[in-house]
Design an enzyme around this catalytic site. Structure first.
Site, PDB file in Angstrom:
ATOM      1  N   HIS A 238      -1.241   3.456  -7.432  1.00 55.76           N
ATOM      2  CA  HIS A 238      -2.068   3.465  -6.220  1.00 55.76           C
ATOM      3  C   HIS A 238      -2.435   4.892  -5.827  1.00 55.76           C
ATOM      4  CE1 HIS A 238       1.273   4.503  -3.384  1.00 55.76           C
ATOM      5  NE2 HIS A 238       2.022   3.737  -4.158  1.00 55.76           N
TER       6      HIS A 238
ATOM      7  N   ASP B 202      -3.365   5.959  -2.678  1.00 52.41           N
ATOM      8  CA  ASP B 202      -3.105   6.392  -1.296  1.00 52.41           C
ATOM      9  C   ASP B 202      -1.670   6.874  -1.118  1.00 52.41           C
ATOM     10  OD1 ASP B 202      -2.279   3.650  -1.674  1.00 52.41           O
ATOM     11  OD2 ASP B 202      -2.008   3.480   0.489  1.00 52.41           O
TER      12      ASP B 202
ATOM     13  N   ASP C 117       4.669   9.683  -4.865  1.00 55.74           N
ATOM     14  CA  ASP C 117       4.411   8.260  -4.679  1.00 55.74           C
ATOM     15  C   ASP C 117       2.971   8.119  -4.229  1.00 55.74           C
ATOM     16  OD1 ASP C 117       4.295   5.611  -3.946  1.00 55.74           O
ATOM     17  OD2 ASP C 117       5.744   5.768  -2.317  1.00 55.74           O
TER      18      ASP C 117
ATOM     19  N   GLU D  96      -2.365   0.751  -0.673  1.00 55.20           N
ATOM     20  CA  GLU D  96      -1.148   0.018  -1.030  1.00 55.20           C
ATOM     21  C   GLU D  96      -0.109   0.137   0.073  1.00 55.20           C
ATOM     22  OE1 GLU D  96       2.814  -0.689  -3.047  1.00 55.20           O
ATOM     23  OE2 GLU D  96       2.132   1.064  -1.936  1.00 55.20           O
TER      24      GLU D  96
ATOM     25  N   ASP E 294       5.304   2.947 -10.247  1.00 54.30           N
ATOM     26  CA  ASP E 294       5.470   3.090  -8.800  1.00 54.30           C
ATOM     27  C   ASP E 294       6.912   2.874  -8.345  1.00 54.30           C
ATOM     28  OD1 ASP E 294       4.746   3.499  -6.168  1.00 54.30           O
ATOM     29  OD2 ASP E 294       3.863   1.514  -5.891  1.00 54.30           O
TER      30      ASP E 294
ATOM     31  N   HIS F 236       8.376   8.642   1.051  1.00 54.75           N
ATOM     32  CA  HIS F 236       8.097   8.322   2.466  1.00 54.75           C
ATOM     33  C   HIS F 236       8.911   9.200   3.416  1.00 54.75           C
ATOM     34  CE1 HIS F 236       6.477   4.007   1.417  1.00 54.75           C
ATOM     35  NE2 HIS F 236       6.120   4.937   0.556  1.00 54.75           N
TER      36      HIS F 236
HETATM   37 ZN   LIG Z   1       4.186   3.639  -4.073  1.00 53.84          ZN
END
Ligand SMILES: [Zn+2]
Length: 380
Positions: free
Chosen positions: A78, A80, A108, A141, A165, A354
């Site tokens: 992904h 984003d 990520d 995503e 991922d 994150h």
């Molecule tokens: Zn991811």
């Protein structure tokens, strides 16, 4: 075979291109500019309009000398990132790349994109025989798999997919839970807490009783549930007429998930059904409203499946100690499995994602690239 300098360039370039969810266009342009010279056919779908973004899902088709002789394969990453992901300034120290501390890094999932870009360059310059490859770079995503949901999988020829991922290159994500998200509104009756408390029904008390009576946390080895948000009330002297709650439930079993969501609903139902008051000859009943939606279905790809075996064998051949991984969250792979494209998740080395501590060992991106190149070599 990996050109480490080129791979690192791809990765460092990509993390420095801002691409919060729905704003992936610059990353898509970068990918397109790198892949069209290799002869890849790049197209973008209309997901941008559907989700209110500036970019659609980017589908890249790469033909090889074994087209029509071996089954096509899908690779996916992904484009984003989560927030705060603008103005990333990557720092490298002792082979580890991290952000400068005030943003995420965006490994990520840009480590996955970089590995795929390098893989396609390796295939081309070494003239490695391969079948048709379908490479999909999705949007949005991180905010709910919106790109994958809006992608027409009918245009794909592949029956098997690999989603770059997850964290460890030696782990194969072969199972992930289904999930529900719920919003509840609990209604009581407003009254002055000091002058006429008997004329009120506290929505806060109703919600509290319901929460106490519902199973939450780790329900069993496959199922979890949480109430993660509660809001309501205006002042300490008012009996609160309305409370809003939001929660979620996940399970590797779709059946257990349905049951869990039902139990949470019943906890609210029971308490409002047994609560009413009479004021001036009129009856007031407590009530509640629920809106819930299933986010995605669970998946389970057995270790015996060719989809799993290809990653496991390719990894072992290059010296990686491959093992299975059961994920606790959903990703684009849930959507593709649900639509009949058997998919597993491949690790890239991303860590602490994150968070502003996100980092990645560059050697892991090299390993990931070698892994997917080897998968394509072995897929004959
Ligand atoms: Zn991811």
């Amino acid at each position: 075979m990996v050109n480490a300098e080129r791979l690192k360039r791809f990765f460092l370039d990509l993390v420095q291109i801002d691409s919060h969810s729905r704003e992936e266009k610059d990353v898509a342009d970068y990918i397109k500019a790198r892949l069209e010279p290799l002869g890849a056919v790049v197209s973008m779908d209309d997901a941008a309009e559907k989700i209110g973004g500036n970019c659609g899902n980017l589908l890249v088709r790469v033909s090889g000398s074994l087209n029509n002789q071996v089954e096509p394969l899908l690779f996916c990453a992904h484009m984003d990132t989560v927030v705060p992901g603008k103005g990333v300034r990557p720092v490298e120290e002792d082979g580890i790349i991290r952000s400068s501390g005030d943003t995420i890094l965006g490994s990520d999932d840009k480590s996955g994109i970089a590995a795929i870009l390098e893989m396609l360059h390796i295939l081309k310059e070494n003239e490695i025989p391969h079948g048709e490859l379908e490479i999909l770079f999705t949007v949005a995503e991180e905010i709910g798999l919106f790109g994958a949901r809006n992608f027409d999988t009918g245009v794909l020829k592949s029956k098997r997919g690999y989603f770059l991922d997850t964290e460890n290159v030696s782990e194969i994500g072969m199972a992930a839970p289904a999930a529900y998200r719920m919003t509840y509104r609990v209604f009581g009756k407003e009254a002055h807490a000091g002058l006429a408390p008997e004329k009120g029904i506290s929505a806060i008390v109703l919600a509290s009783k319901a929460i106490v009576n519902m199973p939450l946390g780790r329900i069993d080895d496959e199922t979890t549930a949480n109430i993660g948000f509660i809001e309501g009330g205006q002042a300490s002297n008012i009996i609160t007429p309305q409370v809003t709650l939001r929660g979620e439930a996940r399970s590797h079993s779709d059946e257990k998930l349905e049951k869990q969501v039902q139990l949470m609903r019943e906890a609210f139902q029971d308490v409002v059904n047994s609560t009413s008051i009479e004021v001036d000859g009129k009856e007031y009943k407590a009530r509640f409203e629920e809106s819930s939606s299933r986010e995605y279905k669970s998946f389970y790809v057995p270790e015996s499946s060719p989809t799993y075996q290809l990653v496991a064998n390719a990894g072992r051949e290059i010296g990686l100690d491959m093992k299975k991984e059961i994920s606790g969250g959903g990703s684009d792979a849930n959507i593709f499995n649900e639509r009949g494209i058997e998919s597993v998740i491949v690790g890239t080395g991303m860590q602490d994602v994150h968070t502003v501590k996100e980092h990645i060992k560059f050697d892991d991106i090299v390993n990931c690239t070698n892994l997917i190149v080897n998968m394509i070599k072995m897929h004959h």
